[in-house]
Design a protein around this motif. Structure first.
Motif, PDB file in Angstrom:
ATOM      1  N   LEU A  51     -23.968 -15.560  35.203  1.00  0.00           N
ATOM      2  CA  LEU A  51     -25.361 -16.008  35.117  1.00  0.00           C
ATOM      3  C   LEU A  51     -26.299 -14.811  35.003  1.00  0.00           C
ATOM      4  CD1 LEU A  51     -27.563 -18.200  35.324  1.00  0.00           C
ATOM      5  CD2 LEU A  51     -27.290 -18.122  37.809  1.00  0.00           C
ATOM      6  N   ALA A  52     -26.079 -13.790  35.828  1.00  0.00           N
ATOM      7  CA  ALA A  52     -26.907 -12.581  35.778  1.00  0.00           C
ATOM      8  C   ALA A  52     -26.789 -11.893  34.421  1.00  0.00           C
ATOM      9  CB  ALA A  52     -26.504 -11.622  36.897  1.00  0.00           C
ATOM     10  N   LYS A  53     -25.563 -11.877  33.876  1.00  0.00           N
ATOM     11  CA  LYS A  53     -25.359 -11.279  32.560  1.00  0.00           C
ATOM     12  C   LYS A  53     -26.131 -12.043  31.483  1.00  0.00           C
ATOM     13  CE  LYS A  53     -21.702  -9.761  29.376  1.00  0.00           C
ATOM     14  NZ  LYS A  53     -20.247  -9.748  29.106  1.00  0.00           N
ATOM     15  N   GLY A  54     -26.143 -13.376  31.613  1.00  0.00           N
ATOM     16  CA  GLY A  54     -26.911 -14.191  30.672  1.00  0.00           C
ATOM     17  C   GLY A  54     -28.394 -13.877  30.734  1.00  0.00           C
ATOM     18  N   ILE A  55     -28.910 -13.665  31.937  1.00  0.00           N
ATOM     19  CA  ILE A  55     -30.317 -13.288  32.118  1.00  0.00           C
ATOM     20  C   ILE A  55     -30.591 -11.936  31.469  1.00  0.00           C
ATOM     21  CG2 ILE A  55     -32.019 -12.562  33.855  1.00  0.00           C
ATOM     22  CD1 ILE A  55     -30.855 -14.758  35.682  1.00  0.00           C
ATOM     23  N   GLU A  56     -29.713 -10.976  31.721  1.00  0.00           N
ATOM     24  CA  GLU A  56     -29.906  -9.620  31.199  1.00  0.00           C
ATOM     25  C   GLU A  56     -29.824  -9.593  29.669  1.00  0.00           C
ATOM     26  OE1 GLU A  56     -28.160  -7.054  34.975  1.00  0.00           O
ATOM     27  OE2 GLU A  56     -26.782  -7.830  33.453  1.00  0.00           O
ATOM     28  N   GLU A  57     -28.879 -10.327  29.104  1.00  0.00           N
ATOM     29  CA  GLU A  57     -28.736 -10.358  27.646  1.00  0.00           C
ATOM     30  C   GLU A  57     -29.952 -11.006  26.986  1.00  0.00           C
ATOM     31  OE1 GLU A  57     -25.040 -12.343  27.000  1.00  0.00           O
ATOM     32  OE2 GLU A  57     -23.822 -10.531  27.332  1.00  0.00           O
ATOM     33  N   ALA A  58     -30.434 -12.098  27.577  1.00  0.00           N
ATOM     34  CA  ALA A  58     -31.607 -12.780  27.016  1.00  0.00           C
ATOM     35  C   ALA A  58     -32.842 -11.902  27.137  1.00  0.00           C
ATOM     36  CB  ALA A  58     -31.820 -14.106  27.741  1.00  0.00           C
ATOM     37  N   ALA A  59     -32.978 -11.185  28.251  1.00  0.00           N
ATOM     38  CA  ALA A  59     -34.119 -10.302  28.458  1.00  0.00           C
ATOM     39  C   ALA A  59     -34.112  -9.164  27.440  1.00  0.00           C
ATOM     40  CB  ALA A  59     -34.091  -9.744  29.874  1.00  0.00           C
ATOM     41  N   LYS A  60     -32.934  -8.596  27.194  1.00  0.00           N
ATOM     42  CA  LYS A  60     -32.813  -7.504  26.226  1.00  0.00           C
ATOM     43  C   LYS A  60     -33.214  -7.986  24.830  1.00  0.00           C
ATOM     44  CE  LYS A  60     -29.569  -4.021  24.505  1.00  0.00           C
ATOM     45  NZ  LYS A  60     -28.167  -3.504  24.576  1.00  0.00           N
ATOM     46  N   ALA A  61     -32.789  -9.182  24.481  1.00  0.00           N
ATOM     47  CA  ALA A  61     -33.121  -9.738  23.163  1.00  0.00           C
ATOM     48  C   ALA A  61     -34.618  -9.982  23.008  1.00  0.00           C
ATOM     49  CB  ALA A  61     -32.351 -11.040  22.943  1.00  0.00           C
ATOM     50  N   GLN A 269     -19.895 -25.199  33.407  1.00  0.00           N
ATOM     51  CA  GLN A 269     -21.315 -25.018  33.706  1.00  0.00           C
ATOM     52  C   GLN A 269     -21.769 -23.799  32.912  1.00  0.00           C
ATOM     53  OE1 GLN A 269     -24.433 -24.749  37.441  1.00  0.00           O
ATOM     54  NE2 GLN A 269     -22.303 -24.300  37.845  1.00  0.00           N
ATOM     55  N   ASN A 270     -22.753 -23.985  32.048  1.00  0.00           N
ATOM     56  CA  ASN A 270     -23.146 -22.956  31.092  1.00  0.00           C
ATOM     57  C   ASN A 270     -24.028 -21.897  31.755  1.00  0.00           C
ATOM     58  OD1 ASN A 270     -23.969 -21.441  28.893  1.00  0.00           O
ATOM     59  ND2 ASN A 270     -24.200 -23.216  27.564  1.00  0.00           N
ATOM     60  N   ALA A 271     -23.382 -20.903  32.371  1.00  0.00           N
ATOM     61  CA  ALA A 271     -24.115 -19.866  33.094  1.00  0.00           C
ATOM     62  C   ALA A 271     -25.026 -19.069  32.161  1.00  0.00           C
ATOM     63  CB  ALA A 271     -23.130 -18.934  33.797  1.00  0.00           C
ATOM     64  N   LYS A 272     -24.495 -18.667  31.014  1.00  0.00           N
ATOM     65  CA  LYS A 272     -25.317 -17.875  30.088  1.00  0.00           C
ATOM     66  C   LYS A 272     -26.470 -18.705  29.520  1.00  0.00           C
ATOM     67  CE  LYS A 272     -22.017 -14.313  28.764  1.00  0.00           C
ATOM     68  NZ  LYS A 272     -21.381 -13.589  27.626  1.00  0.00           N
ATOM     69  N   GLY A 273     -26.211 -19.990  29.293  1.00  0.00           N
ATOM     70  CA  GLY A 273     -27.277 -20.879  28.822  1.00  0.00           C
ATOM     71  C   GLY A 273     -28.383 -21.018  29.847  1.00  0.00           C
ATOM     72  N   GLN A 274     -28.000 -21.120  31.121  1.00  0.00           N
ATOM     73  CA  GLN A 274     -28.991 -21.191  32.189  1.00  0.00           C
ATOM     74  C   GLN A 274     -29.795 -19.887  32.261  1.00  0.00           C
ATOM     75  OE1 GLN A 274     -27.336 -22.393  35.959  1.00  0.00           O
ATOM     76  NE2 GLN A 274     -26.337 -24.190  35.103  1.00  0.00           N
ATOM     77  N   GLY A 275     -29.101 -18.752  32.121  1.00  0.00           N
ATOM     78  CA  GLY A 275     -29.781 -17.458  32.178  1.00  0.00           C
ATOM     79  C   GLY A 275     -30.788 -17.292  31.059  1.00  0.00           C
ATOM     80  N   ALA A 276     -30.379 -17.657  29.837  1.00  0.00           N
ATOM     81  CA  ALA A 276     -31.289 -17.561  28.693  1.00  0.00           C
ATOM     82  C   ALA A 276     -32.472 -18.509  28.854  1.00  0.00           C
ATOM     83  CB  ALA A 276     -30.531 -17.872  27.408  1.00  0.00           C
ATOM     84  N   GLY A 277     -32.191 -19.713  29.359  1.00  0.00           N
ATOM     85  CA  GLY A 277     -33.264 -20.682  29.581  1.00  0.00           C
ATOM     86  C   GLY A 277     -34.258 -20.202  30.619  1.00  0.00           C
ATOM     87  N   ALA A 278     -33.764 -19.495  31.629  1.00  0.00           N
ATOM     88  CA  ALA A 278     -34.653 -18.976  32.672  1.00  0.00           C
ATOM     89  C   ALA A 278     -35.601 -17.921  32.109  1.00  0.00           C
ATOM     90  CB  ALA A 278     -33.831 -18.386  33.814  1.00  0.00           C
ATOM     91  N   ILE A 279     -35.081 -17.028  31.267  1.00  0.00           N
ATOM     92  CA  ILE A 279     -35.945 -16.004  30.652  1.00  0.00           C
ATOM     93  C   ILE A 279     -36.974 -16.644  29.732  1.00  0.00           C
ATOM     94  CG2 ILE A 279     -35.976 -14.108  28.970  1.00  0.00           C
ATOM     95  CD1 ILE A 279     -35.140 -13.186  31.734  1.00  0.00           C
ATOM     96  N   ASP A 280     -36.530 -17.582  28.899  1.00  0.00           N
ATOM     97  CA  ASP A 280     -37.467 -18.256  27.978  1.00  0.00           C
ATOM     98  C   ASP A 280     -38.577 -18.965  28.746  1.00  0.00           C
ATOM     99  OD1 ASP A 280     -36.057 -17.413  25.782  1.00  0.00           O
ATOM    100  OD2 ASP A 280     -34.958 -19.289  25.503  1.00  0.00           O
ATOM    101  N   THR A 281     -38.204 -19.661  29.813  1.00  0.00           N
ATOM    102  CA  THR A 281     -39.194 -20.403  30.601  1.00  0.00           C
ATOM    103  C   THR A 281     -40.146 -19.453  31.314  1.00  0.00           C
ATOM    104  OG1 THR A 281     -37.639 -22.227  30.907  1.00  0.00           O
ATOM    105  CG2 THR A 281     -39.496 -22.109  32.434  1.00  0.00           C
ATOM    106  N   ALA A 282     -39.619 -18.368  31.859  1.00  0.00           N
ATOM    107  CA  ALA A 282     -40.461 -17.385  32.549  1.00  0.00           C
ATOM    108  C   ALA A 282     -41.497 -16.794  31.593  1.00  0.00           C
ATOM    109  CB  ALA A 282     -39.596 -16.283  33.147  1.00  0.00           C
ATOM    110  N   LEU A 283     -41.071 -16.476  30.392  1.00  0.00           N
ATOM    111  CA  LEU A 283     -41.999 -15.891  29.416  1.00  0.00           C
ATOM    112  C   LEU A 283     -43.084 -16.882  29.007  1.00  0.00           C
ATOM    113  CD1 LEU A 283     -39.534 -13.852  27.168  1.00  0.00           C
ATOM    114  CD2 LEU A 283     -41.205 -12.965  28.802  1.00  0.00           C
TER     115      LEU A 283
END
Length: 313
Positions: A51-61, A269-283
């Motif tokens: 999940l943390a990796k998904g957040i970091e990858e989405a943030a970098k993108a 459970q889509n951990a990376k999907g949740q991470g990317a969704g969290a970054i998108d929503t935060a922004l």
């Protein structure tokens, strides 16, 4: 010479403090990056690390800086980390709460400070600005339905709970109990926490095999760590052909175990999907755009028939 040295040290400290106090950094395009503080509940577990990796990858993108902290299974530590993010004046905070009640003060502190905060993966009693995750009840429903299919809608089940008080444990328990009502010939004969832990699950399963000799038809473990521990105890006892094991998360070794025909099923459970969704929503919240208060990513049942499509996810 000594005076010059003191001046140089003083200048270095001033520069360092100025850098620490800055909440944004300049990106490659010359614009200041948004900074998001992230506190994960326990990075020692594979799911949370993914999940943390998904957040970091989405943030970098998205050219966003994230500061990822490990709560190490301690809600008080998560609260302290949120307090530090507030002091750093980050643009937003993402929290994967450890517990519904004990982690709630973190939400309240961020909102009082006027910093957007959203929950990822787990909920709190205190209401954040948004939630991104999955419906944990759904994972249990999928697991119980599959067990029913494999046992002919009958037999005795044992259930391993996650950490008490955590939202996933609460909701997966609720989902399982509600779904079992649809199968009157399936009986829950034992349930106990193994706190998401593989070794504790192994020991618990060994005890159950002794206490309920020849009576257990299936195991529902609320995460894969516990599922793999239960499976090991069952295999060691030479009973794998007699007992169905289903768990949740689709971590790498659980997927391999399904592929090898050992673990009967896991629920992805889509951990990376949740991470990317969290970054998108935060922004979106930072930009003051309208957002859904709850963003749900569906669970998916994984069996030997479809496991190959999940191994590389």
């Amino acid at each position: 010479m000594k005076k010059l040295l003191l001046i140089l040290v003083g200048c270095t400290l001033i520069i360092a403090l100025a850098a620490c106090g800055s909440k944004t950094e300049t990106g490659a395009d010359g614009e200041k990056q948004k900074v998001i503080g992230v506190t994960m509940n326990n990075l020692s577990t594979e799911f949370t690390a993914t999940l943390a990796k998904g957040i970091e990858e989405a943030a970098k993108a998205k050219n966003v800086k994230v500061i990822v902290n490990d709560g190490e299974g301690n809600p008080n530590k998560q609260i302290q980390q949120v307090e530090t993010f507030i002091a750093q004046k980050v643009d937003a905070i993402i929290i994967q709460p450890l517990e519904t009640e004990a982690s709630s003060p973190a939400i309240e502190k961020a909102k009082k400070a006027g910093i957007p905060i959203l929950n990822v993966n787990s909920i709190t009693t205190a209401e954040p600005d948004a939630f991104v995750g999955s419906r944990d009840e759904e994972s249990a429903e999928l697991a119980i339905d599959y067990i029913a299919k494999m046992t002919g809608d009958k037999g005795n089940i044992v259930m391993m709970h996650g950490r008490p008080g955590q939202s996933a444990e609460i909701k997966r328990t609720t989902g399982a109990m509600d779904q079992l009502k649809k199968y009157p010939d399936m009986k829950l004969i034992a349930e106990q926490t193994a706190e998401w832990d593989r070794n504790k699950a192994l020991n618990l399963m060994q005890n159950w095999l002794q206490a309920h000799k020849g009576q257990i038809s299936a195991v529902f473990a609320q995460n894969d760590e516990m599922g793999m521990g239960a499976l090991k105890a069952i295999e060691d006892a030479g009973l794998k052909k007699d007992i169905i094991v289903v768990s949740v998360d689709a971590i790498s070794d659980a997927l391999q175990s399904v592929k090898d025909g050992k673990l009967d099923a896991t629920v992805f459970q889509n951990a990376k999907g949740q991470g990317a969704g969290a970054i998108d929503t935060a922004l979106k919240i930072i930009a003051k755009e309208s957002v859904e208060k709850e963003v749900f990513i569906p669970f998916e049942l994984v069996t030997k028939e479809n496991v190959d499509q999940y191994v590389t996810k």
